[in-house]
Design an enzyme around this catalytic site. Structure first.
Site, PDB file in Angstrom:
ATOM      1  N   HIS A 222       1.408   4.503 -21.309  1.00 13.60           N
ATOM      2  CA  HIS A 222       2.365   5.560 -20.917  1.00 13.60           C
ATOM      3  C   HIS A 222       3.678   5.279 -21.641  1.00 13.60           C
ATOM      4  O   HIS A 222       3.702   5.203 -22.876  1.00 13.60           O
ATOM      5  CB  HIS A 222       2.466   5.535 -19.383  1.00 13.60           C
ATOM      6  CG  HIS A 222       3.173   6.697 -18.745  1.00 13.60           C
ATOM      7  ND1 HIS A 222       3.527   7.840 -19.414  1.00 13.60           N
ATOM      8  CD2 HIS A 222       3.589   6.885 -17.449  1.00 13.60           C
ATOM      9  CE1 HIS A 222       4.127   8.675 -18.569  1.00 13.60           C
ATOM     10  NE2 HIS A 222       4.181   8.113 -17.371  1.00 13.60           N
ATOM     11  N   HIS A 261      -2.809  11.843 -26.967  1.00 10.58           N
ATOM     12  CA  HIS A 261      -2.230  12.304 -25.701  1.00 10.58           C
ATOM     13  C   HIS A 261      -3.320  12.982 -24.897  1.00 10.58           C
ATOM     14  O   HIS A 261      -4.172  13.658 -25.462  1.00 10.58           O
ATOM     15  CB  HIS A 261      -1.089  13.298 -25.967  1.00 10.58           C
ATOM     16  CG  HIS A 261      -0.182  13.459 -24.801  1.00 10.58           C
ATOM     17  ND1 HIS A 261      -0.460  14.321 -23.765  1.00 10.58           N
ATOM     18  CD2 HIS A 261       0.980  12.844 -24.485  1.00 10.58           C
ATOM     19  CE1 HIS A 261       0.516  14.233 -22.874  1.00 10.58           C
ATOM     20  NE2 HIS A 261       1.396  13.348 -23.276  1.00 10.58           N
ATOM     21  N   ASP A 315       6.378   8.956 -28.198  1.00  8.75           N
ATOM     22  CA  ASP A 315       6.790   7.563 -28.403  1.00  8.75           C
ATOM     23  C   ASP A 315       6.873   7.165 -29.875  1.00  8.75           C
ATOM     24  O   ASP A 315       7.537   6.184 -30.205  1.00  8.75           O
ATOM     25  CB  ASP A 315       5.816   6.624 -27.682  1.00  8.75           C
ATOM     26  CG  ASP A 315       6.009   6.675 -26.178  1.00  8.75           C
ATOM     27  OD1 ASP A 315       7.174   6.753 -25.749  1.00  8.75           O
ATOM     28  OD2 ASP A 315       5.017   6.656 -25.440  1.00  8.75           O
TER      29      ASP A 315
HETATM   30  N1  ACO Z   1      -5.428   5.577 -31.890  1.00  7.27           N
HETATM   31  C1  ACO Z   1      -6.734   5.659 -32.253  1.00  7.27           C
HETATM   32  N2  ACO Z   1      -7.661   6.332 -31.544  1.00  7.27           N
HETATM   33  C2  ACO Z   1      -7.251   6.948 -30.437  1.00  7.27           C
HETATM   34  C3  ACO Z   1      -5.913   6.924 -30.005  1.00  7.27           C
HETATM   35  C4  ACO Z   1      -4.985   6.198 -30.790  1.00  7.27           C
HETATM   36  N3  ACO Z   1      -3.723   6.122 -30.435  1.00  7.27           N
HETATM   37  N4  ACO Z   1      -5.798   7.617 -28.873  1.00  7.27           N
HETATM   38  C5  ACO Z   1      -7.014   8.067 -28.571  1.00  7.27           C
HETATM   39  N5  ACO Z   1      -7.886   7.649 -29.505  1.00  7.27           N
HETATM   40  C6  ACO Z   1      -9.326   7.925 -29.528  1.00  7.27           C
HETATM   41  C7  ACO Z   1     -10.040   6.983 -28.558  1.00  7.27           C
HETATM   42  O1  ACO Z   1     -10.422   5.779 -29.190  1.00  7.27           O
HETATM   43  C8  ACO Z   1     -11.220   7.817 -28.117  1.00  7.27           C
HETATM   44  O2  ACO Z   1     -12.167   7.797 -29.167  1.00  7.27           O
HETATM   45  P1  ACO Z   1     -13.739   7.870 -28.861  1.00  7.27           P
HETATM   46  O3  ACO Z   1     -13.959   9.233 -28.285  1.00  7.27           O
HETATM   47  O4  ACO Z   1     -14.350   7.675 -30.198  1.00  7.27           O
HETATM   48  O5  ACO Z   1     -14.044   6.772 -27.870  1.00  7.27           O
HETATM   49  C9  ACO Z   1     -10.652   9.236 -28.063  1.00  7.27           C
HETATM   50  O6  ACO Z   1      -9.553   9.239 -28.987  1.00  7.27           O
HETATM   51  C10 ACO Z   1     -10.136   9.640 -26.680  1.00  7.27           C
HETATM   52  O7  ACO Z   1      -9.221   8.633 -26.242  1.00  7.27           O
HETATM   53  P2  ACO Z   1      -8.937   8.286 -24.727  1.00  7.27           P
HETATM   54  O8  ACO Z   1      -8.241   6.987 -24.666  1.00  7.27           O
HETATM   55  O9  ACO Z   1     -10.201   8.463 -23.924  1.00  7.27           O
HETATM   56  O10 ACO Z   1      -7.966   9.474 -24.350  1.00  7.27           O
HETATM   57  P3  ACO Z   1      -7.088   9.557 -23.044  1.00  7.27           P
HETATM   58  O11 ACO Z   1      -6.774  10.986 -22.845  1.00  7.27           O
HETATM   59  O12 ACO Z   1      -7.694   8.803 -21.905  1.00  7.27           O
HETATM   60  O13 ACO Z   1      -5.794   8.710 -23.438  1.00  7.27           O
HETATM   61  C11 ACO Z   1      -3.777   8.017 -24.374  1.00  7.27           C
HETATM   62  C12 ACO Z   1      -4.608   9.234 -23.918  1.00  7.27           C
HETATM   63  C13 ACO Z   1      -3.795   6.956 -23.286  1.00  7.27           C
HETATM   64  C14 ACO Z   1      -2.349   8.479 -24.575  1.00  7.27           C
HETATM   65  C15 ACO Z   1      -4.373   7.455 -25.681  1.00  7.27           C
HETATM   66  O14 ACO Z   1      -4.302   8.441 -26.693  1.00  7.27           O
HETATM   67  C16 ACO Z   1      -3.697   6.172 -26.120  1.00  7.27           C
HETATM   68  O15 ACO Z   1      -4.040   5.091 -25.624  1.00  7.27           O
HETATM   69  N6  ACO Z   1      -2.698   6.256 -27.075  1.00  7.27           N
HETATM   70  C17 ACO Z   1      -1.975   5.093 -27.504  1.00  7.27           C
HETATM   71  C18 ACO Z   1      -0.907   4.725 -26.471  1.00  7.27           C
HETATM   72  C19 ACO Z   1       0.242   5.737 -26.430  1.00  7.27           C
HETATM   73  O16 ACO Z   1       0.795   6.119 -27.458  1.00  7.27           O
HETATM   74  N7  ACO Z   1       0.613   6.152 -25.207  1.00  7.27           N
HETATM   75  C20 ACO Z   1       1.746   7.062 -24.980  1.00  7.27           C
HETATM   76  C21 ACO Z   1       1.280   8.424 -24.550  1.00  7.27           C
HETATM   77  S1  ACO Z   1       2.636   9.534 -24.370  1.00  7.27           S
HETATM   78  C22 ACO Z   1       3.366   9.053 -22.942  1.00  7.27           C
HETATM   79  O17 ACO Z   1       2.749   8.654 -21.992  1.00  7.27           O
HETATM   80  C23 ACO Z   1       4.788   9.060 -22.894  1.00  7.27           C
END
Ligand code: ACO
Length: 378
Positions: A222, A261, A315
């Site tokens: 987050h 996201h 972010d």
């Molecule tokens: N880099 C690479 N791959 C990614 C990323 C990333 N940043 N984010 C998602 N993916 C991929 C996952 O590996 C997954 O791939 P798969 O289907 O092959 O397994 C797919 O995209 C879906 O990802 P999830 O983690 O299931 O998506 P979810 O909706 O649960 O998570 C989240 C969203 C937590 C923001 C995720 O994108 C992430 O961890 N990003 C990095 C951390 C980040 O930047 N967080 C800030 C978010 S904005 C905020 O809260 C202010």
């Protein structure tokens, strides 16, 4: 209860009604009460944006003057909280410190539990005004420096930078921080806002709700991601090394901080504005390498992940922006707190206006009818 209703991570579940912010994740749109976020970032101030969210309409000039005056009059923190602050280990992470200190504000409120709407609004005003002071004082405390007392002639963003550094920021830095605060004020039912609504729905107090929200925001999935972005930029030795660095991480299936996201499957509109801001500030402060590394990372991610709807989120470019404003890395996520207090409070007010206790269900997947084994037989 059947597994049919189960949505892991509550994806797609509508858990509240709101009139505060609207997100179209496919088109990359964010509006606060109908006004596109870009317009507010360009034309409004943080204080006006908070007034807007708390009242459902933009203020007149006297109303805005009254609101900003009330915030400024409350910059000082209770003496007891300052005494507590002085006992916090200097090695503590600022997010842990700010969580404890916001909670402590409740200890010095003679009526912390009152939850009628005018009282909640009044308490939220104090939390909004004092969170920057708590953070600036903690930063000075850990450096063993005397506190720079608030200057009540300054707006919230300018006063924060003044207290943090002991000198007046330039108008450009003040404006940049204020834009960041506007962009971070509210964002639908994100995890920390949901936390706020869940806690306040028990008719608990606003201090508990905001303290819980800070705990939620700290997580690297987050608000903690902006610090992860900065650590990544620091770990990449040069702009030219960015591609190999990201490819190596993707090959290991690591997530790249600042990308992806739950709601946006297009470019996060906040990132659009922060990218422009980061470029300008990086140029003005001689940190163009950070901006160039960021755009190099974005280019790789665009090639590799855009088809899956993974784009920069709020972010990603806020890391370069905060760095160029001169903020230390571990204050990046606390900056998010300062802005989001406005949104959390707006949601607490909205929740209480039509409250119903949050109490979802779980799908039990464990065994039944298990015999109790006496301890000597285990
Ligand atoms: N880099 C690479 N791959 C990614 C990323 C990333 N940043 N984010 C998602 N993916 C991929 C996952 O590996 C997954 O791939 P798969 O289907 O092959 O397994 C797919 O995209 C879906 O990802 P999830 O983690 O299931 O998506 P979810 O909706 O649960 O998570 C989240 C969203 C937590 C923001 C995720 O994108 C992430 O961890 N990003 C990095 C951390 C980040 O930047 N967080 C800030 C978010 S904005 C905020 O809260 C202010």
């Amino acid at each position: 209860m059947t597994t049919q209703n189960y949505a892991k991570g509550l994806e797609g579940v509508i858990a509240a009604e709101t009139k505060l912010s609207y997100i179209d994740g496919e088109k990359g749109i964010l509006e606060y009460i109908g006004i596109p976020i870009g317009e507010l970032a360009e034309k409004s101030t943080f204080e006006e944006t908070v007034y807007f969210l708390w009242n459902g309409r933009l203020p007149t000039k006297p109303e805005l003057d009254g609101f900003t005056g009330a915030i400024r009059s409350r910059y000082d923190i209770p003496a007891g909280v300052e005494a507590l602050l002085n006992t916090i280990p200097k090695t503590a992470e600022p997010m842990h410190a700010i969580r404890t200190l916001v909670s402590a504000l409740g200890l010095h409120d003679p009526k912390p539990n009152s939850i009628d709407l005018p009282t909640i609004r009044d308490k939220a005003l104090s939390i909004l005004a004092q969170t920057p002071t708590l953070l600036a004082y903690f930063h000075q405390h850990r450096q063993g420096k005397p506190f720079t007392r608030p200057d009540k002639s300054l707006g919230l963003s300018e006063n924060f930078l003044y207290m943090l550094n002991g000198k007046r920021p330039t108008p450009a830095m003040t404006k940049a921080l204020d834009v960041c605060m506007i962009l971070h004020t509210d964002h639908g039912l994100n995890n920390s806002t949901f936390t706020t609504r869940v806690i306040i729905s028990t008719e608990s107090d606003i201090y508990s709700a905001i303290t819980g929200a800070i705990g939620s925001l700290r997580g690297p999935l987050h608000g903690g991601a902006n610090e992860g972005v900065m650590r990544m930029l620091n770990a990449i030795p040069s702009v030219a090394a960015s591609e190999a660095f990201i490819q190596e991480k993707l090959a290991k299936k690591d997530k790249i901080p600042g990308f992806g996201h739950r709601v946006y499957k297009a470019y996060d509109p906040r990132a659009t504005h922060l990218k422009v801001l980061a470029k300008q500030l990086a140029h003005d402060t001689g940190h163009t390498d950070l901006y160039e590394k960021s755009t190099a990372i974005e280019a790789v991610m665009n090639r590799e992940k855009a088809a899956k709807g993974i784009y920069p989120n709020v972010d990603f470019y806020s890391a370069t922006t905060y760095y160029c404003i001169g903020l230390p890395l571990d204050l990046f996520t606390p900056m998010f707190v300062i802005g989001r207090v406005g949104g959390w409070s707006a949601h607490a007010l909205e929740q209480l206006a039509h409250n119903r206790l949050y109490r979802p269900d779980v799908d039990y997947t464990g065994p039944h009818g298990v015999a109790y084994t006496p301890i000597e037989k285990r």
